[in-house]
Design an enzyme around this catalytic site. Structure first.
Site: not given
Length: 406
Positions: A121, A183
């Site tokens: 992330d 993602d």
């Protein structure tokens, strides 16, 4: 029967809009609204002792009226979105007060460039904050943070598999030896940027490898995507495609497909390889074909409870932003179709059906974070706001005859 089902959805608080968006989108009005809401948030965050710049707005539940904030840590994947919102707000308003607040919240994330990668992330965390900050200020300290973070992120790359590991913490408990989630496509933008702005050129190769292996293994024959691809670390081969946040392994989770659309649009921008442009259209078209009339998807396109299922405004915002960029790379017919679809999405999101208005200080209602975990269902979520204001700014630039990517 349909009236009964819709009635249940209303009782549960889900958006039941089923009609095409009406009216004309006033981009400046929508951006003024975002600016006012951002100021509301800053006012709400201020206490007698000032603002704690390590506490980032994350969500507002459907029955709440104020932000739930979370500490900016390596585990809090959404910590970069609020600073990013402020940078976009400053870009529009040129308000020096907003600039100072954007700097202070952004600075709280510098530590991420100084520690090993916790998971994938880092692109969300650092490129949404420091990336926008550098784009607008050219502060060399911001550039260093981005380059150092890109190096940290690259440590998750497995050359045998050809992708970056998304969740090291899920390897043992789930028996996912090398897991890559959709993602992760969004984090490639930081690697591409670093490679051409003084970082290791190898970062470009990592991003391309990741995009290629994901394109090969992460999609079904109809171009819908799995959320998670699990790979063997010895052979590098795909073991299985599964879901973590979608309805089932075989379904099209709306935000996952949105990440694919956005990600492959970026990969084409950075490589100019036509295979990515073609693929971006394929993953876009299957998404557009299955949208409800108001162009805001249900959280999972295959949830059997549709229309008694929540929408995901965050997915709509992500796709609207990416389609505005994708439209500029295509001939007028196809490009106009994608741009028109993005405008319809933003028109819906800018209506009373989806804007938070006076009910809370976020920009948007009706997003879904993690349905299987019963987390952030039909909520206001900070990344929906981030991609919404990004899309509005992109549309404004297009309307002014400027490049969509500044």
């Amino acid at each position: 029967m349909k009236k009964i089902v819709v009635g249940l959805a209303v009782m549960l608080g889900f958006c039941t809009c089923t009609h095409k968006p009406s009216g004309t989108l006033d981009v400046n009005k929508a951006l003024d609204y975002c600016a006012a809401q951002a100021q509301r948030t800053l006012t709400e965050l201020k206490t007698d002792s000032g603002i704690d710049y390590t506490m980032m707005p994350r969500n507002i539940m459907a029955d709440e009226h104020h932000w739930n904030c979370r500490k900016a840590t390596k585990e809090e994947w959404c910590a970069g979105f609020w600073p990013g919102v402020l940078w976009y707000d400053y870009e529009y308003t040129q308000d020096k007060h907003i600039l100072e607040e954007a700097k202070k919240f952004t600075n709280s994330l510098e530590f991420l460039s100084q520690i090993p990668a916790y998971d994938h992330d880092l692109g969300f965390l650092v490129f949404c904050s420091y990336g926008n900050g550098y784009r607008l200020t050219k502060n060399p300290a911001y550039k260093k943070v981005i380059l150092d973070t890109a190096d940290s992120l690259s440590a998750l790359f497995n050359p045998v598999v050809g992708t970056m590991l998304s969740w090291p913490r899920e390897v043992e408990p789930r028996n996912w030896p090398h897991n890559t989630i959709m993602d992760n496509m969004i984090n490639l933008e930081m690697l591409f940027w670093a490679a051409k702005n003084g970082g290791n050129p190898y970062l470009y190769d990592i991003a391309v490898s990741h995009a290629d292996k994901t394109m090969k293994c992460h999609f079904r024959p109809d171009y819908t995507s799995y959320h998670v691809a699990v790979y063997d670390t010895i052979s590098g081969n795909l073991i299985k495609g599964v879901t973590h946040q979608g309805y089932a392994d075989s379904t099209m989770w709306a935000r996952g497909q949105a990440w694919a659309i956005y990600g492959y649009t970026v990969v084409y921008r950075e490589t100019k390889d036509p295979k990515y442009l073609d693929f971006a259209q394929k993953v876009t078209d299957v998404y557009l074909e299955r949208l409800p009339e108001d162009k805001v998807p249900y959280w999972d396109f295959d949830d059997p409870s549709i229309p008694n299922a929540p929408r995901d405004a965050s997915a709509a915002a992500v796709v609207a932003s990416s389609l505005l960029e994708l439209s500029t790379y295509l001939p007028n017919g196809t490009g106009k179709r994608y741009r028109d679809a993005a405008v319809e999405m933003l028109t819906s999101l800018s209506s009373d059906n989806y804007q938070s208005g006076k009910s809370n200080p976020s920009f948007l209602l009706h997003s879904v974070g993690h349905w299987p975990a019963h987390s952030e269902i039909d909520a206001s979520i900070i990344y929906a706001d981030y991609y919404y204001i990004e899309a509005l700014l992109r549309l404004k630039r297009l309307q002014e005859g400027k490049n969509v990517i500044k």
